[in-house]
Every structure is written in structure tokens, then in C-alpha cells.
Design an enzyme around this catalytic site. Structure first.
Site, mmCIF file in Angstrom:
data_model
loop_
_atom_site.group_PDB
_atom_site.id
_atom_site.type_symbol
_atom_site.label_atom_id
_atom_site.label_comp_id
_atom_site.label_asym_id
_atom_site.label_seq_id
_atom_site.Cartn_x
_atom_site.Cartn_y
_atom_site.Cartn_z
ATOM 1 N N PHE A 4 -0.517 -1.807 17.167
ATOM 2 C CA PHE A 4 -0.629 -0.701 18.010
ATOM 3 C C PHE A 4 -1.911 -0.702 18.924
ATOM 4 C CE2 PHE A 4 1.844 1.002 14.425
ATOM 5 C CZ PHE A 4 2.850 1.665 15.108
ATOM 6 N N TYR B 268 -8.273 5.172 -8.707
ATOM 7 C CA TYR B 268 -8.365 3.575 -9.168
ATOM 8 C C TYR B 268 -8.081 3.381 -10.666
ATOM 9 C CZ TYR B 268 -10.297 3.126 -4.442
ATOM 10 O OH TYR B 268 -10.462 2.797 -3.015
ATOM 11 N N HIS C 75 1.026 13.770 -2.069
ATOM 12 C CA HIS C 75 0.663 14.807 -2.852
ATOM 13 C C HIS C 75 -0.707 14.498 -2.664
ATOM 14 C CE1 HIS C 75 0.479 17.481 -6.242
ATOM 15 N NE2 HIS C 75 -0.389 16.576 -6.571
ATOM 16 N N GLU D 256 0.931 -1.034 0.115
ATOM 17 C CA GLU D 256 0.161 0.038 0.122
ATOM 18 C C GLU D 256 0.748 1.228 -0.046
ATOM 19 O OE1 GLU D 256 -2.813 0.344 3.039
ATOM 20 O OE2 GLU D 256 -2.721 -1.881 3.458
HETATM 21 P P1 ADP Z 1 -8.478 1.567 -0.515
HETATM 22 O O1 ADP Z 1 -8.893 0.483 0.779
HETATM 23 O O2 ADP Z 1 -9.350 1.007 -1.473
HETATM 24 O O3 ADP Z 1 -6.918 1.211 -0.877
HETATM 25 P P2 ADP Z 1 -7.872 3.868 0.516
HETATM 26 O O4 ADP Z 1 -9.002 4.307 1.626
HETATM 27 O O5 ADP Z 1 -6.643 3.198 1.097
HETATM 28 O O6 ADP Z 1 -8.834 2.741 -0.284
HETATM 29 O O7 ADP Z 1 -7.884 5.022 -0.237
HETATM 30 C C1 ADP Z 1 -7.030 4.733 -1.411
HETATM 31 C C2 ADP Z 1 -7.376 5.713 -2.742
HETATM 32 O O8 ADP Z 1 -7.349 6.749 -2.479
HETATM 33 C C3 ADP Z 1 -6.488 5.138 -3.597
HETATM 34 O O9 ADP Z 1 -6.481 3.862 -4.292
HETATM 35 C C4 ADP Z 1 -6.723 6.433 -4.567
HETATM 36 O O10 ADP Z 1 -7.651 5.947 -5.644
HETATM 37 C C5 ADP Z 1 -6.994 7.521 -3.672
HETATM 38 N N1 ADP Z 1 -6.082 8.492 -3.154
HETATM 39 C C6 ADP Z 1 -6.300 9.911 -3.240
HETATM 40 N N2 ADP Z 1 -4.966 10.503 -2.894
HETATM 41 C C7 ADP Z 1 -4.353 9.501 -2.617
HETATM 42 C C8 ADP Z 1 -2.760 9.681 -2.190
HETATM 43 N N3 ADP Z 1 -2.255 10.830 -1.748
HETATM 44 N N4 ADP Z 1 -2.123 8.397 -2.127
HETATM 45 C C9 ADP Z 1 -2.677 7.129 -2.293
HETATM 46 N N5 ADP Z 1 -4.126 7.232 -2.679
HETATM 47 C C10 ADP Z 1 -4.770 8.214 -2.782
HETATM 48 N N1 RBF Z 2 -0.602 -1.091 9.758
HETATM 49 C C1 RBF Z 2 -0.158 -1.918 10.749
HETATM 50 O O1 RBF Z 2 -1.028 -2.397 11.366
HETATM 51 N N2 RBF Z 2 1.119 -1.470 11.535
HETATM 52 C C2 RBF Z 2 2.050 -0.779 10.951
HETATM 53 O O2 RBF Z 2 2.919 -0.545 11.486
HETATM 54 C C3 RBF Z 2 1.584 -0.008 9.880
HETATM 55 N N3 RBF Z 2 2.284 0.957 9.209
HETATM 56 C C4 RBF Z 2 2.155 1.895 8.182
HETATM 57 C C5 RBF Z 2 2.925 2.763 7.694
HETATM 58 C C6 RBF Z 2 2.725 3.396 6.565
HETATM 59 C C7 RBF Z 2 3.437 4.586 6.193
HETATM 60 C C8 RBF Z 2 1.294 3.282 5.707
HETATM 61 C C9 RBF Z 2 0.995 4.017 4.725
HETATM 62 C C10 RBF Z 2 0.659 2.312 6.396
HETATM 63 C C11 RBF Z 2 0.740 1.525 7.626
HETATM 64 N N4 RBF Z 2 0.147 0.577 7.967
HETATM 65 C C12 RBF Z 2 0.389 -0.235 9.184
HETATM 66 C C13 RBF Z 2 -1.020 0.160 7.141
HETATM 67 C C14 RBF Z 2 -2.380 0.442 7.495
HETATM 68 O O3 RBF Z 2 -2.980 -0.113 8.694
HETATM 69 C C15 RBF Z 2 -3.287 0.565 6.179
HETATM 70 O O4 RBF Z 2 -2.849 1.738 5.504
HETATM 71 C C16 RBF Z 2 -4.778 0.773 6.476
HETATM 72 O O5 RBF Z 2 -4.875 -0.432 7.046
HETATM 73 C C17 RBF Z 2 -5.501 1.054 5.414
HETATM 74 O O6 RBF Z 2 -5.124 -0.117 4.360
HETATM 75 MG MG MG Z 3 -5.481 1.543 0.489
#
Ligand code: ADP
Ligand code: RBF
Ligand code: MG
Length: 146
Positions: free
Chosen positions: A110, A92, A85, A80
């Protein structure tokens, strides 16, 4: 020190995940498909990394979580990327190219959502500084992104 296997470059389409990133954490993450996750070399362990992301023709700083998200007990390994930005709307189905250039920390569990969010925000601040160092900045110009 740069760990083994870095830099690592990967590309793929952004798919829908659980929709938790934006709604619960306020930190959206662009998820890669299983095919891209399966192509990761074994030398790249799970954890939190930083690097560069190319999307919609532009290159931005990014942080990436590779693993099972212990806080959420995911059953599948995910990759992920939080692109540093602000975008209007979703990304998507767009192609995302990334260069993973450095390691930040292992994945952790956590006690609270607030603690997870605070840790991610610290990762973003650390990545922002590190990516200005020439040893990491140089990869922005890698042929992979051309
Ligand atoms: P998902 O569980 O579907 O990945 P998220 O809540 O993690 O959903 O949101 C991710 C989506 O948000 C990305 O797939 C993209 O379409 C959009 N998005 C908007 N801004 C950003 C960003 N700065 N970084 C990553 N994804 C972003
Ligand atoms: N999820 C965890 O369970 N433990 C982590 O230490 C953790 N660190 C993260 C660090 C970064 C920079 C990002 C972008 C995500 C991290 N996550 C972590 C994932 C987070 O749980 C996840 O992005 C959400 O569950 C949304 O899919
Ligand atoms: Mg996501």
C-alpha cells in the site's frame, strides 16, 4: 468457492512480534511462533483469510494475515491473527487455536499506512458477514475446538 487446503486448523502459543499492530495500525494481531508457521501445508498460499479463534476458553471470529507483509517488507513469513473481540490487556503466552475457513484476498503493498488500515477494516467487515453463513459458521462447532 473454498480454496484447496481449507479448512485448516492450527494451534500454538502467542508470541511477541514487532509491536506494530496495536501501536501503528490500531489493529492488534496475535502472532504465532515460527514452528506453527512452518507447519502450514503448501496448499495454503500467502494471503488474507478468515475463520474462528479459540482463546481463554471462548471462540471468536477472526481474520488472519499469512505472509511477508509487503508494506513492511518482512523477511520471515508470519501468521498474525486479529481476534474480533475486545480484550483488556495482552494475550502473550496463552494458547490460541484457530480454524481458517475462507480466503479473502492476496497480500498487497500500500502507498500509505491509512490505505493499509482501511483495507484491514474492510477485511474485518467482510469476515464478520461471511462467518454468519452456515458454510463457514459450522466450523465453530468443530471437534478441534472441543
Ligand atoms: P505483536 O507485534 O507483539 O504481535 P501487536 O501490536 O500486533 O503486537 O499486538 C498483538 C498483541 O495484542 C497480541 O499478542 C495480544 O497479546 C494483544 N491483543 C489484544 N487484543 C487482541 C485482539 N483482539 N486480537 C489479537 N491480539 C490482541
Ligand atoms: N500487511 C501488508 O503489508 N499487506 C496487506 O495486504 C495486509 N493485510 C492484512 C490483513 C489483515 C486482516 C491483517 C490482520 C493484517 C494485514 N497485514 C497486511 C499485516 C499488517 O501489516 C500487520 O498486521 C502489521 O505489520 C503488524 O504486525
Ligand atoms: Mg502482531
Amino acid at each position: 468457492m473454498t480454496p484447496k487446503g481449507l479448512p485448516h486448523f492450527a494451534a500454538g502459543t502467542i508470541i511477541k512480534g514487532f509491536g506494530r499492530g496495536s501501536k501503528q495500525l490500531g489493529i492488534p494481531t496475535a502472532n504465532f511462533s515460527e514452528e506453527v508457521v512452518n507447519k502450514l501445508p503448501e496448499s495454503i498460499s500467502t494471503g488474507i483469510y478468515f475463520g474462528w479463534a479459540k482463546i481463554l476458553g471462548n471462540i471468536h471470529k477472526m481474520v488472519i494475515s499469512i505472509g511477508w507483509n509487503p508494506y513492511y517488507k518482512n523477511e520471515r513469513k508470519s501468521m498474525e491473527t486479529h481476534i474480533m473481540h475486545k480484550f483488556d490487556g495482552n494475550l502473550y503466552d496463552n494458547e490460541l487455536k484457530i480454524g481458517i475457513v475462507g480466503y479473502l484476498r492476496p497480500e498487497k503493498n500500500f502507498e500509505t499506512l491509512e490505505a493499509l488500515i482501511a483495507a484491514i477494516n474492510e477485511d474485518i467487515a467482510n469476515a464478520d458477514k461471511l462467518l454468519d453463513e452456515e458454510q463457514y459458521a459450522k466450523y465453530k462447532n468443530d471437534a478441534f475446538f472441543k
